[in-house]
Design an enzyme around this catalytic site. Sequence first.
Site, mmCIF file in Angstrom:
data_model
loop_
_atom_site.group_PDB
_atom_site.id
_atom_site.type_symbol
_atom_site.label_atom_id
_atom_site.label_comp_id
_atom_site.label_asym_id
_atom_site.label_seq_id
_atom_site.Cartn_x
_atom_site.Cartn_y
_atom_site.Cartn_z
ATOM 1 N N GLU A 140 -44.620 33.279 46.011
ATOM 2 C CA GLU A 140 -43.892 32.621 47.104
ATOM 3 C C GLU A 140 -44.639 32.646 48.440
ATOM 4 O O GLU A 140 -44.180 33.249 49.421
ATOM 5 C CB GLU A 140 -42.506 33.245 47.263
ATOM 6 N N GLU A 296 -38.495 31.030 38.495
ATOM 7 C CA GLU A 296 -37.412 32.005 38.656
ATOM 8 C C GLU A 296 -36.134 31.204 38.837
ATOM 9 O O GLU A 296 -36.141 30.191 39.534
ATOM 10 C CB GLU A 296 -37.602 32.862 39.912
HETATM 11 C C1 GLA Z 1 -37.941 35.701 45.043
HETATM 12 C C2 GLA Z 1 -39.092 36.486 44.487
HETATM 13 C C3 GLA Z 1 -38.716 37.453 43.432
HETATM 14 C C4 GLA Z 1 -37.426 38.132 43.769
HETATM 15 C C5 GLA Z 1 -36.378 37.089 43.962
HETATM 16 C C6 GLA Z 1 -35.022 37.682 44.210
HETATM 17 O O1 GLA Z 1 -37.733 34.463 44.501
HETATM 18 O O2 GLA Z 1 -40.155 35.696 44.016
HETATM 19 O O3 GLA Z 1 -39.737 38.401 43.295
HETATM 20 O O4 GLA Z 1 -37.600 38.901 44.910
HETATM 21 O O5 GLA Z 1 -36.718 36.308 45.066
HETATM 22 O O6 GLA Z 1 -34.948 38.283 45.451
#
Ligand code: GLA
Length: 657
Positions: A140, A296
């Site tokens: 991210e 995700e």
């Molecule tokens: C983000 C991150 C994950 C996790 C999620 C949930 O999307 O990439 O590692 O931290 O949020 O908080």
Amino acid sequence: MGVDYYPEHWERTMWEQDANLMRETGVSLVRVAEFAWSRLEPEEGGYDFSWLDDAIDVFDRQGIKVVIGTPTCTPPNWLVNRFPDVLPVDAVLHPRYPGIRGHRCYNSPSMRLYAERIVEKLARHYSNHPAVIGWQVDNEFSLNECHCESCNKQFRRWLSNKYGSLDAINEAWGTVVWSGEYSSWDQITTPLGGTAYKNPSYLLDYKRFETDSVVEFQQLQVNILRRYCPEHFVTHNIWSYPMSLDYYKLCETLDFASLDYYPNTSPEKAVSSGYSGALTLDLTRGIKRSPFWIMETISGPPGCWFPMWRTPHPGLIRAYAWQCISRGADALVHFRWRSAPIGAEQFWHGLIDHSNVPGRRFEEYRVLCEEVNRLSEVLGGSVVLSEAAVLHSHDLYNAFGIQPQVEGMHYFDHLKLYHRALTKLGIVADVVNMTEDLGGYRMIIAPSLFLTDQSLADHLETCVKNGATLILTARSGVKNMNNVCWMSPLPGPLADVAGTTVAEYDPVGNDIHAIRTKSGKTYSCSQWCDILEPAGAETIAWYEDDFFAGKAAATVRELGKGKVYYLGTIAEESFYLDLFREVVREAGVNRLPGLPEGVQISVRSKGTTLYMFIMNLTRKRQIVSIGGEFSSLLLRKTVGPELDLDPYGVEIVKMEQ
Ligand code: GLA
Ligand code: ZN
């Protein structure tokens, strides 16, 4: 179907049980390792991949494929300690301390060196492992807004590459204002102090420099992965929208984009979350104008550094998964397999709770896996059928962020407004970079092209002449790409295409005004009122009140085989529903009559076959007419012309073209 898994958080005995249950459930993919630097390199140069080898072998034995995340989002303590220049520095020169993640400056020479080293080790080590299929770089990415010495040095280098000379910078930015002219390179710094009063051209270039810093940092890793793992894909998991970091640039050299997607679970947001989610998915598909991955997505109640949200309503996990697929996702990786008993994210729930007893959500996920796996061959290779384009730009988002135009007016909210109206009408749009080739679209919505150059105006004009309907809106053609105002009547370079100019404007903000259309209907409007002076265009809406009552608020003109609308104000949603209904009828774009609020459709096509997804993203039962009888892929029987959808119910029907 995949899950995010952190072998380093669990006892080894658990790996076997988990991999076994994954296979039984229909999981064929895991993502691992993206934060595991301190375990992969416990001390400088002391690499230890043996535990990851063992974990990957466990998955391999169950036929589960592996995506490895490079661990560069979390530099370990030994690295930070030894080379503090790894840490980003804020606008008042405070370092961002370790303990969370993302504590890495993209321009730090030590960070780059150690990142390259570990990525090279990993790439060499796993290039031939039969279970490993691809890589996720870091996690991210976002702009750091870093002000460290390295970033300052690189910023000056970036500017010198872009402009060549100080004179050119002074000219392009208009530094003469407030005696800001530069007479030597070392006078140029990153925007220290972080105030909004600074020169907007300078602030926008700093954002662009920051994007390029991320892109370069990522590219160092991509180059290594390409060199050692030519058979593997390389992607990155982007963090949603709106975003200052330019995702188009970020994903240029990646095989596909991946999105981390967390729909809001609260009942009040149930309907709006589905619409903003649809926009996010269409934006993600637009990054590379091709299918993408969800790296995700929601598995349970999110929470931790904020109080927990509601648990996903029965059916929500499954329905949102199908929404992703319907809008172009080719893989779904759920975050996360298990809820963490340790660390900062204990209450960002996974599919399995701390109880270690697979429950209701797990059962829903199991059904989803069964369905997706059963249909993956049929749907594989199909592409989303879109009928309109909505233009988006990170530059525009940043320019509006630097200079908010008026209370209550937000660039990204405009995208939501127009996109939501399309979605409600059953029209799927590609949401693409405003610099893309738009040939072939019959309907192009271009929200607030605040920064416009002549080439964009020319391209839009060509599209219209070839038959597209173009919708321009207020705050277009205001500035050039250097964030400097055009000195010609608005909408600047777009005035010719629009066939109208702005005589005067009133930034009305949250004051409610009204417009009346040709049909005599009135709509409320706010934020901005362009008082238009048609020059060849026909007026389709007039202001109802204030000193500009009776003046033109919106116009349309024909141009070649197409049409151009100019909407000078921001109206309530029903205005756009009415207008777009008319536009799609004229442009011959297909749509379903009347979708209930919160029900979405999308079509993926393969050859002459169309697969229409109908999703009820609400907590209520909904009746939807699909205009005929079709065979249902999920129910394996004929359904329609009316569908009776449970809360979060989904249907997929097959149609021949
Ligand atoms: C983000 C991150 C994950 C996790 C999620 C949930 O999307 O990439 O590692 O931290 O949020 O908080
Ligand atoms: Zn820095």
